[in-house]
Enzyme design. Structure first.
Site, PDB file in Angstrom:
ATOM      1  N   ASP A 202     101.323 105.342 -49.766  1.00  0.00           N
ATOM      2  CA  ASP A 202     101.791 104.958 -51.092  1.00  0.00           C
ATOM      3  C   ASP A 202     101.191 105.866 -52.175  1.00  0.00           C
ATOM      4  O   ASP A 202      99.997 106.166 -52.144  1.00  0.00           O
ATOM      5  CB  ASP A 202     101.376 103.498 -51.327  1.00  0.00           C
ATOM      6  N   GLU A 267     104.170 109.472 -50.062  1.00  0.00           N
ATOM      7  CA  GLU A 267     105.065 109.225 -51.200  1.00  0.00           C
ATOM      8  C   GLU A 267     104.709 110.242 -52.275  1.00  0.00           C
ATOM      9  O   GLU A 267     103.588 110.258 -52.776  1.00  0.00           O
ATOM     10  CB  GLU A 267     104.909 107.803 -51.741  1.00  0.00           C
TER      11      GLU A 267
HETATM   12  C1  NOJ Z   1     105.173 102.760 -54.747  1.00  0.00           C
HETATM   13  C2  NOJ Z   1     105.799 101.641 -54.007  1.00  0.00           C
HETATM   14  O1  NOJ Z   1     106.880 102.118 -53.259  1.00  0.00           O
HETATM   15  C3  NOJ Z   1     106.182 100.607 -55.044  1.00  0.00           C
HETATM   16  O2  NOJ Z   1     106.997  99.603 -54.504  1.00  0.00           O
HETATM   17  C4  NOJ Z   1     104.923 100.064 -55.635  1.00  0.00           C
HETATM   18  O3  NOJ Z   1     105.243  99.159 -56.672  1.00  0.00           O
HETATM   19  C5  NOJ Z   1     104.047 101.173 -56.199  1.00  0.00           C
HETATM   20  N1  NOJ Z   1     103.952 102.294 -55.317  1.00  0.00           N
HETATM   21  C6  NOJ Z   1     102.653 100.697 -56.420  1.00  0.00           C
HETATM   22  O4  NOJ Z   1     102.020 100.508 -55.186  1.00  0.00           O
END
Ligand code: NOJ
Length: 537
Positions: A202, A267
């Site tokens: 993440d 990500e």
């Molecule tokens: C990215 C995640 O995909 C999202 O759903 C989340 O709210 C944020 N990061 C914070 O963790």
């Protein structure tokens, strides 16, 4: 597929949002047992790996992206035994399992944060990012939270503010503190030892913040019509700091120490040049960063042939040697592809996703053509809808429709989010029966991709854009394929570079031999051609 290639280079990943996939106990929320019950569907569909969004114990302020215990399972999703059982069952069926790792922040109820906020002298104080306010009481920096407002929360009890790049309930960890890295690396080992095949990490580009706490400058590229509100500032000092890559490389080394092809998906919502950097590797050296820094460009692009062609070429050109490209059309944070570009274009978009060079990730339900669901105000769940109306993510997180039974076979209770009202006809059971469905098209594409080395690991070359037709080649040895996609609502001519066999089309039942002249494409049609060997370019 070639045995020497790592599975994540040839395979296809399928994202499961666990709250919405399958409920097994009637509480209206999907769970791990539910996912296990549906593995046969995923095998039938023909994907290779699942990535499961967070299922850890969590107060659910951000539906699991606020983790209160990295080494457990929230009771709403089941138990650790359920996870082990799901993992074993997936492996027995030949599926890999990736889990979500949330390194940037914990829940504010995590015992580490409770200790950290207890006093300035607590040994865990420095596990998070605490700063004094400015002399007139302003926040320590001007940084903005992705979920709205300042990224700093003042804590009166100890007279300092802590950083939260997302919700105040998600305090950011201090990755400059070696104790934080050590404990988080233990978390990775905990799951790797249990047998997971990798992680989707993440907000990987957020881990390190400026050590001089400089204010972010205004963002000249801010577009009120398209940019999320926090992008009024360029996050120059609050994200994508150079030191982040060192951590990414150490994570990679940890994964590489395990047998099997464990994979690190990051990500990375970044410009192409920056996301290419997350592959790591000095010039000519071995790539030592993330295996797959997520490429979200198809989610952000204007849907027309010239733009998509230019984007693919820019991305391909930016990748370091040996880097595995990756593509995705949707996820739990963005409007669904069928709503974004229109349901009439969803079939061609699936052809694009599954025939580009690289690893595709398919978001659950997109194989059915699910659209966003309008959520009545009293059923809104996502905190982002509350702080930034219109930016909520519930519409793309609604339950998977499996059948025309009660609640689409998702639950026997009340689903946590409403089902798409079209569930009586748009569901897995109905689409399996319909040979012309997007589900059967997706399955046929996955089967063709698996069978043909050119499609799962061949080279990619643009054939350019003619009007609204985008075309490219995929080639391995003497196996040559052409893909043509008509982005317009008008029929259009595709001048094929060679005669061949039309192996697949978004138009049901269209097959046959194509001569030198090429073929006429229907509005929004996409075709996959096996080119004859003689005369192919
Ligand atoms: C990215 C995640 O995909 C999202 O759903 C989340 O709210 C944020 N990061 C914070 O963790």
């Amino acid at each position: 597929m070639s045995k020497t290639e790592e599975w994540w280079r040839t395979g296809v990943v399928y994202q499961v949002y666990p709250r919405s996939f399958q409920d097994s106990n009637g509480d209206g929320v999907g769970d791990l047992k539910g996912i296990e019950q549906r593995l046969d569907y995923l095998v039938w569909l023909g994907i290779d790996a699942i990535w499961i969004s967070p299922f850890y114990p969590s107060p659910m302020a951000d539906f699991g992206y606020d983790v209160a215990d990295y080494c457990g399972v929230d009771p709403i999703f089941g138990t650790l035994e359920d996870f082990d059982s799901l993992l074993a069952a997936a492996h027995a069926k030949g599926l890999k399992v990736l889990i979500d790792f949330v390194p940037n922040h914990t829940s504010d109820r995590h015992p580490w944060f409770l200790a950290s906020r207890a006093s300035r002298s607590n040994p865990k104080r420095d596990w998070y990012l605490w700063r004094d306010r400015k002399p007139h009481g302003e926040a320590p920096t001007n940084w903005l939270s992705v979920f709205g407002g300042s990224a700093w929360e003042y804590d009166a009890a100890t007279g300092q503010s802590y950083l939260h790049s997302f919700l105040p309930e998600q305090p950011d960890l201090n990755w400059r503190n070696p104790a934080v890295e050590a404990v988080m690396f233990d978390v990775l080992r905990f799951w790797l030892d249990r047998g997971v095949d990798g992680f989707r990490m993440d907000v990987l580009w957020y881990l390190i913040k400026d050590d001089q706490w400089r204010d972010n400058p205004a963002n000249p590229a801010f577009d009120p019509a398209r940019s999320p509100p926090h992008m009024t500032l360029d996050p120059l000092y609050s994200a994508d700091r150079p030191e982040t890559l060192q951590i990414v490389k150490r994570m990679r080394r940890l994964l590489d120490g395990y047998p099997g092809d464990r994979v690190m998906v990051g990500e990375t919502y970044l410009p192409i040049a920056r996301l290419a950097a997350y592959y790591g590797g000095a010039a000519g050296g071995r790539l030592d960063g993330a295996h797959l820094p997520f490429n979200f460009k198809l989610i952000q692009a204007e849907w027309n042939a010239a733009e998509i062609d230019a984007l693919i070429r820019r991305y391909e050109a930016a990748l370091p040697e040996g880097a595995q490209p990756n593509w995705v059309l949707g996820n739990h944070d963005n409007p669904r592809v069928a709503s974004r570009i229109g349901p009439e274009r969803a079939r061609a978009a699936m052809v694009l996703l599954l025939t580009l060079r690289g690893t595709p990730t398919l978001y659950y339900g997109d194989e059915l053509g699910l659209t966003d669901v309008e959520i009545p105000p009293h059923r809104v769940q996502d905190p982002r809808e509350k702080t930034q109306p219109g930016h909520g993510r519930d519409p793309e997180r609604t339950p998977m429709p499996w059948s025309s039974e009660t609640e689409a076979g998702f639950t026997v209770g009340e689903p946590w989010l409403p089902l798409n009202p079209d569930w009586p006809t748009r569901n897995v059971e109905a689409e399996r029966e319909d040979t012309a469905s997007l589900l059967n098209l997706t399955r046929a594409l996955l089967a063709l991709r698996r069978a043909e080395p050119a499609l799962h690991s061949g080279s990619w070359r643009s054939l350019g854009v003619e009007g609204e037709v985008l075309a490219y080649m995929r080639v391995t040895g003497s196996s040559r394929w052409a893909v043509a996609i008509n982005f317009s609502g008008e029929s259009a001519r595709f001048a094929s570079p060679a005669p061949g066999i039309l192996e697949l089309s978004t138009e049901p039942d269209r097959q046959g031999h194509i001569d030198e002249g090429g073929l006429d494409l229907a509005p929004h049609e996409a075709v996959v051609l096996r080119l004859d060997q003689a005369g192919a370019p």
